[in-house]
Motif scaffolding. Structure first.
Motif: not given
Ligand code: ADP
Length: 226
Positions: A19-27, A32-43, A206-212
């Motif tokens: 839902x409206x996810x924006x971020x940039x990752x530099x070379x 790390x992307x963390x979040x509960x199961x179903x948070x959207x990590x694999x997507x 760096x850690x990006x935390x996702x929820x729903x």
């Protein structure tokens, strides 16, 4: 290097996974992307490896919108990205050597290059003595090290590791993370999804935390906190 611009993903069953996810990752970053199961990590990872497309929004690699590339450029792009899955996905009827060699053949390498490069990458992951073993003759941790060797053999710009330590015990987990750190120190950008709090906290990166499907936190020296 990678830029997600207002990415939303709705699956055909109407599930809004991002839902409206924006971020940039530099070379050179290790994220790390963390979040509960179903948070959207694999997507998110599927959007980045162009396995599936956003419903709205864009994903850029350098300045190219990866979901608007033609077939040839998509293949070129995929070659610049190495992927490691939780279950390794090695070819069961091929030895460690052949699994890695196969990735080079697909990328169009010649036999002499393959013979020159495969032993070195096996040494990097500490498995030069398992070069002729089949996957069923290796432990889970060793299989993951072969999967890493295969992911890096074509010198990708970016490594995507989707729960690479999900099936491993704590000692093997530390080994795998240390190999990823070493690869990162050699200049490769790494995006990791994990459920392992100790791993994320020990990394101190760096850690990006996702929820729903939304970004809750994006911290430069983050901790695992859901
Ligand atoms: P995570 O990797 O964080 O566990 P996912 O990205 O796999 O989360 O899933 C996010 C949400 O999207 C979940 O609610 C999941 O059930 C749903 N989802 C994932 N893949 C599909 C799909 N192919 N079709 C429908 N819904 C999906």
């Amino acid at each position: 290097m990678i830029y997600l611009e207002k990415v939303s993903k709705r699956y055909p069953n109407n599930m809004l996974a991002l839902n409206d996810v924006s971020f940039a990752i530099n070379k050179g970053e290790f994220v790390s992307i963390v979040g509960h199961s179903g948070a959207g990590k694999s997507t998110i990872l599927k959007m980045i490896i162009a396995e599936d497309a956003p419903t709205t929004g864009n994903v850029f690699f350098h300045s190219a919108d990866i979901h608007r590339l033609n077939r040839r450029d998509t293949l070129d792009y995929r070659r610049r990205v190495g992927v490691i899955f939780q279950d390794g996905r090695l070819l069961p009827n091929k030895t460690a050597y052949e699994n890695i060699a196969f990735a080079m053949e697909v990328a169009g390498c010649e036999e002499d290059e393959i013979e020159a490069d495969v032993p070195g990458v096996l040494k990097l992951v500490g498995l030069q003595d398992k070069i002729w073993n089949f996957p069923h003759e290796l432990s889970g941790g060793e299989r993951q090290r072969i999967a890493i060797a295969r992911a890096i053999i074509n010198q990708p710009d970016l490594i995507i590791a989707d729960e690479p330590t999900g099936n491993l015990d704590p000692i093997n987990t530390v080994d795998i993370i240390n190999i990823l750190k070493k690869i990162n120190e050699m200049g490769t950008t790494i995006i990791l999804t994990t459920h392992n709090k100790n791993t994320v906290d020990a990394l101190g990166k760096r850690v990006i935390t996702l929820d729903s499907g939304k970004i809750m936190r994006d911290e430069k020296h983050g901790k695992y906190a859901l």
